[in-house]
Design an enzyme around this catalytic site. Structure first.
Site, PDB file in Angstrom:
ATOM      1  N   LYS A  78      73.747  62.891  27.576  1.00 46.80           N
ATOM      2  CA  LYS A  78      74.268  61.578  27.973  1.00 46.80           C
ATOM      3  C   LYS A  78      74.029  60.594  26.831  1.00 46.80           C
ATOM      4  CE  LYS A  78      73.878  58.435  31.991  1.00 46.80           C
ATOM      5  NZ  LYS A  78      73.249  58.273  33.329  1.00 46.80           N
ATOM      6  N   SER A 153      76.488  57.614  37.150  1.00 46.15           N
ATOM      7  CA  SER A 153      76.886  57.156  35.843  1.00 46.15           C
ATOM      8  C   SER A 153      76.961  58.286  34.803  1.00 46.15           C
ATOM      9  CB  SER A 153      75.900  56.094  35.349  1.00 46.15           C
ATOM     10  OG  SER A 153      74.598  56.646  35.204  1.00 46.15           O
ATOM     11  N   SER A 177      72.636  59.075  39.791  1.00 45.08           N
ATOM     12  CA  SER A 177      73.568  59.325  38.684  1.00 45.08           C
ATOM     13  C   SER A 177      73.647  60.750  38.167  1.00 45.08           C
ATOM     14  CB  SER A 177      73.243  58.405  37.509  1.00 45.08           C
ATOM     15  OG  SER A 177      73.810  57.149  37.749  1.00 45.08           O
TER      16      SER A 177
HETATM   17  N1  GLN Z   1      75.051  53.962  40.994  1.00 48.30           N
HETATM   18  C1  GLN Z   1      73.731  53.434  40.796  1.00 48.30           C
HETATM   19  C2  GLN Z   1      73.802  52.183  39.958  1.00 48.30           C
HETATM   20  O1  GLN Z   1      74.856  51.748  39.677  1.00 48.30           O
HETATM   21  C3  GLN Z   1      72.829  54.446  40.189  1.00 48.30           C
HETATM   22  C4  GLN Z   1      73.012  54.622  38.757  1.00 48.30           C
HETATM   23  C5  GLN Z   1      72.058  55.593  38.161  1.00 48.30           C
HETATM   24  O2  GLN Z   1      71.473  56.445  38.846  1.00 48.30           O
HETATM   25  N2  GLN Z   1      71.848  55.428  36.881  1.00 48.30           N
HETATM   26  O3  GLN Z   1      72.829  51.619  39.579  1.00 48.30           O
END
Ligand code: GLN
Length: 475
Positions: A78, A153, A177
């Site tokens: 990532k 994400s 995510s």
């Molecule tokens: N969807 C969640 C957010 O927007 C989690 C994101 C994540 O786990 N990095 O913060």
């Protein structure tokens, strides 16, 4: 030709060791898929120029009999992990041109293992999002349906595995995510126990919630990637000793189902039917299902959206146009800050910085931030209590399959609710894994879903054991 879209890491290991193909040939097969598919999918922001050199080095390790599980295995990272001498932008303009001066601990461990780091996978800006549409470099598409999101994400990392661009990948999970994109792309994704994998060199989002974890096609592959990357690290004082892993916790017999919580979040009929079929399968495999109550879990998402912005606003304060990446010139230093941050951050980071600084401001700190932390402790207490009655908890990973691009971008709350089932494990720090549970049909397309397994702290072995049985993996 090697078919990377179906090959597991375990199978590749055997073939590499048996000299059926070399690490360089395996890399070339991945690169061919990237060339053929990534113009549509956009899983990658960069293919590392030194990938071939890494593969050649892996071939030497294999020839010398020094290969371990990941030697010669192409892996995607990532875009929020530091890899010395390589760019890392966290999907943001504010980090444009930033070159990492050191390796994240996870990266150092992967290099030592001889894994081939193939490229930088797309992500929502600073890991804020559930669709990878918040990347300033453009969205990633779901390789199974280009009209739909891969989840987020870590959407680029998940898509990379599905399209056969890498055999495994790493993402970060702050609220879901890793697990949510794994579910939406039909693969396995693990959020390890908080502190079991070092965060050193991970561009931080919410420091008390963030964990790095793997994506793979099988539970065995994910387990192998976890084993290589976990462990105590002097550079991250929140890491825990994992020497006893994975023998800390014993057998799994009882699986808890939070029925009330599921009923409160009315699932679509087909999604519910998919989950019920998964429960039936678990029963057939010999597990006893027990009903459990998690009364505070319904506050997980609202609690997260106080704690996370607070921590994010503080973590993102360092991006001021002086220390890293992008810089906008103003009349004086303060104006430099304003201009850089005003144009360098996208909409979602700006929204969260504002919420975060608000809930941390004097006068509101007790009302919001401290209150949210108190609720977080109640959620953790719920889980600790329930784990006296069951060994693993099962829920759907998401309330639905991959959604259409653009369908939630104007509705932040709808996007936030994507994490309704996943975020509580970040509050508690407990490990959780999404495994594919079949598909539902939408507009004539079969779209994958996942079930989430949750274990107590350091209970990854329980997740691996149930996950392997669930997927019928024999090794
Ligand atoms: N969807 C969640 C957010 O927007 C989690 C994101 C994540 O786990 N990095 O913060």
């Amino acid at each position: 030709m090697i078919d990377v879209t179906t090959l597991s890491i375990a199978e590749a290991r055997k073939k590499l060791d048996a000299k059926e193909f070399t690490a360089v040939e395996l890399l070339l097969a991945c690169l061919a898929n990237i060339k053929a598919k990534d113009a549509d999918v956009h899983a990658f922001l960069e293919i590392y120029a030194d990938a071939k050199k890494q593969a050649e080095r892996a071939d030497v390790m294999i020839a010398e009999g020094k290969a371990t599980t990941l030697t010669g295995i192409p892996v995607a990272l990532k875009d929020n992990m530091c890899f010395e001498g390589h760019t890392a932008t966290a999907g943001s303009k504010v980090l444009e041109g930033f070159v990492a001066p050191y390796d994240a601990t996870v990266v150092a461990k992967l290099k030592e293992a001889g894994a081939v780091l193939i490229g930088r996978a797309n992500m929502d800006e600073f890991a804020m999002g559930s669709s990878t549409e918040h990347s300033v470099y453009g969205p990633t598409k779901n390789p199974l349906d280009f009209e739909r999101v891969p989840g987020g994400s870590s959407g680029g990392s998940a898509a990379a595995v599905v399209m056969g661009a890498a055999l495994g990948s790493f993402g970060s999970d702050t609220g879901g995510s890793i697990r949510q994109p794994a579910a939406l792309c039909g693969i396995v994704g693990l959020k390890p126990t908080y502190g079991s994998v070092s965060r050193h060199g991970l561009i931080a989002l919410g420091s008390s919630l963030d964990v790095i974890g793997p994506f793979g096609k099988t539970v065995g592959d994910v387990e192998a990637m976890f084993q290589v990357t976990k462990g105590k690290d002097a550079m991250d004082l929140t890491t825990v000793d994992t020497t006893d892993y994975p023998s800390v916790l014993g057998d799994v017999k009882r699986i808890g189902v939070p029925r009330t919580f599921l009923d409160e979040n009315k699932l679509r009929d087909d999604v519910r039917a998919n989950f019920d079929a998964a429960l039936e399968k678990l029963k057939t495999l010999g597990y006893t299902l027990v009903d459990i109550e998690l009364p505070y879990v319904k506050y997980s998402v609202p609690t997260y959206y106080v704690i996370l912005p607070a921590e994010a606003s503080s973590n993102l304060a360092r991006f001021d146009g002086v220390k890293y990446g992008y810089h906008e010139e103003g009349g004086d230093l303060i104006e430099d800050y304003f201009k850089t941050r005003g144009t360098g951050f996208g909409l979602e980071p700006r929204r969260r910085i504002m919420i975060g600084t608000y809930v941390l401001s004097s006068g509101y700190y007790d009302a919001y931030y401290n209150k949210a932390n108190a609720v977080r402790r109640m959620i953790t207490k719920d889980f600790n209590t329930v784990f006296e009655k069951c060994d693993v908890i099962v829920t759907p990973t998401t309330a639905g399959p991959a959604f259409k691009l653009g369908s939630k971008t104007n509705d932040p709350v709808a996007m936030y609710l994507e994490d309704i089932f996943t975020v509580s494990s970040n509050h508690t720090g407990m490990p959780a894994m999404s495994v594919p549970s079949g598909t539902v049909n939408e507009e004539g397309k079969e779209l994958p879903l996942g079930v989430q397994l949750i274990a107590p702290h350091m209970g990854e072995n329980r997740l691996f054991s149930v996950g392997k049985k669930f997927l019928g993996e024999t090794e």
